[in-house]
Design a protein around this motif. Structure first.
Motif, mmCIF file in Angstrom:
data_model
loop_
_atom_site.group_PDB
_atom_site.id
_atom_site.type_symbol
_atom_site.label_atom_id
_atom_site.label_comp_id
_atom_site.label_asym_id
_atom_site.label_seq_id
_atom_site.Cartn_x
_atom_site.Cartn_y
_atom_site.Cartn_z
ATOM 1 N N ARG A 66 -115.381 135.953 4.200
ATOM 2 C CA ARG A 66 -114.037 136.362 3.770
ATOM 3 C C ARG A 66 -114.032 137.821 3.342
ATOM 4 N NH1 ARG A 66 -109.878 132.935 1.554
ATOM 5 N NH2 ARG A 66 -109.763 134.465 -0.119
ATOM 6 N N PHE A 67 -112.838 138.429 3.403
ATOM 7 C CA PHE A 67 -112.696 139.825 2.998
ATOM 8 C C PHE A 67 -113.140 140.041 1.555
ATOM 9 C CE2 PHE A 67 -110.311 143.161 0.883
ATOM 10 C CZ PHE A 67 -110.630 144.259 1.661
ATOM 11 N N ASP A 68 -112.694 139.154 0.635
ATOM 12 C CA ASP A 68 -112.984 139.391 -0.786
ATOM 13 C C ASP A 68 -114.494 139.415 -1.059
ATOM 14 O OD1 ASP A 68 -113.153 136.655 -0.297
ATOM 15 O OD2 ASP A 68 -111.878 136.057 -1.988
ATOM 16 N N PHE A 93 -110.331 137.773 9.765
ATOM 17 C CA PHE A 93 -109.483 137.820 8.572
ATOM 18 C C PHE A 93 -108.608 136.561 8.507
ATOM 19 C CE2 PHE A 93 -106.055 139.137 5.827
ATOM 20 C CZ PHE A 93 -106.686 139.918 4.878
ATOM 21 N N SER A 153 -108.403 134.960 4.674
ATOM 22 C CA SER A 153 -108.509 136.081 3.741
ATOM 23 C C SER A 153 -107.103 136.495 3.313
ATOM 24 C CB SER A 153 -109.243 137.259 4.403
ATOM 25 O OG SER A 153 -110.625 136.995 4.495
ATOM 26 N N ASP A 183 -105.604 141.117 -1.382
ATOM 27 C CA ASP A 183 -106.909 141.719 -1.681
ATOM 28 C C ASP A 183 -107.070 143.050 -0.949
ATOM 29 O OD1 ASP A 183 -107.710 139.625 -3.336
ATOM 30 O OD2 ASP A 183 -108.599 138.499 -1.676
#
Ligand code: ZN
Length: 285
Positions: free
Chosen positions: A156-158, A181, A186, A190
């Motif tokens: 995930r992006f985070d 994404f 995601s 964020d």
């Protein structure tokens, strides 16, 4: 915004080769090409990096990123870690010769341990720092690419952004691939609040509208940019809000769809260019 063609988009087309891809990307107007790891290795069996550098010197098209350094993290023994470092050392002089300055780094998958987010983070921070040390003298950067599948260690992006900001080096950033994404849900919020300068690769594509987490939501369901379920406007707004640099970072199309591999390289690259250009004009101009 500059437009980039990722060679993975056509590397199973019947008439694909390094030269066919380069010539088609040049012909249709791409500014950059992302070189695929296996295509580059195949090319270097019979050619030198200098020959490739010469080709780029005589054309508008330039190399952007290497796609990519596979499975860099969660190596259990020193020997396995050393193999990753040795692979980077093998490639760096090639990249330097052809003036390629960004490596997409791909996390490992299918690990046996039930590792926590913190354990994965600590290990990835260590590995990225080691690899970044090797790359720094060449002015080469690393773009950590989270892979949108539950089977991957960084998905995930985070999580990826937390790792990259902990590494906190000028030559380590993040890749956002629209498919990845979307595929692990995601959050655009964020992205909106992140430091946009940390986003150093942007991979464009779209995806069929399938349930998040479905095992069949995989790379084969990628679509040309703009044609599917990705929250494009939300992500575009978030990229603008965080200060993502549309001048410095090219928009790189990356699709791996079996139907698109049935096209000739020429047809594949032509469609890739048209859909990428239309996407950028609509969402990122
Ligand atoms: Zn990608």
């Amino acid at each position: 915004m500059k437009l980039c063609f990722n060679q993975g988009s056509c590397d199973h087309c019947p008439d694909h080769s390094m030269m066919a891809d380069l010539e088609a990307a040049e012909k249709y107007g791409f500014d950059y090409i992302d070189l695929r790891f296996d295509v580059l290795d195949e090319y270097l069996k019979d050619h030198t990096a200098e020959e490739l550098a010469d080709w780029f010197k005589n054309h508008h098209l330039k190399p952007s990123s290497y796609s990519g350094l596979l499975f860099f993290n969660w190596k259990k023994t020193e020997e396995e870690k050393q193999k990753v470092f040795d692979e980077v050392k093998r490639l760096l002089p090639v990249f330097d010769t052809i003036d390629l300055r960004t490596i997409a780094v791909i996390p490992s998958f299918g690990i046996e341990e039930h590792a926590s987010v913190k354990e994965i983070k600590d290990d990835a921070v260590y590995m990225l720092n080691q690899i970044a040390d090797l790359c720094e003298p060449y002015g080469i950067s690393l773009a950590l690419e989270f892979i949108g599948s539950g089977n991957f260690t960084i998905n995930r992006f985070d999580t990826a952004y937390d790792i990259v900001t902990t590494v906190n080096r000028d030559n380590v950033g993040i890749a956002i691939d629209l498919f990845h994404f979307h595929a692990m849900a995601s959050d655009v919020n964020d992205v909106a609040k992140c430091d946009g300068k940390k986003i150093i690769n942007l991979h464009l594509n779209d995806v069929e509208d399938l349930p998040i987490g479905a095992p069949y939501l995989d790379d084969s369901k990628r679509l040309w940019p703009g044609e599917g379920a990705v929250n494009k406007q939300g992500l575009a707004d978030a990229l603008k809000a965080c200060g993502f640099d549309t001048e410095a970072i090219p928009a790189a199309i990356e699709v791996f769809r079996p139907e698109y591999y049935e096209l000739s390289v020429d047809e594949n690259v032509k469609t890739a260019y048209e859909t990428t250009k239309a996407f950028v004009e609509k969402y990122l101009a």
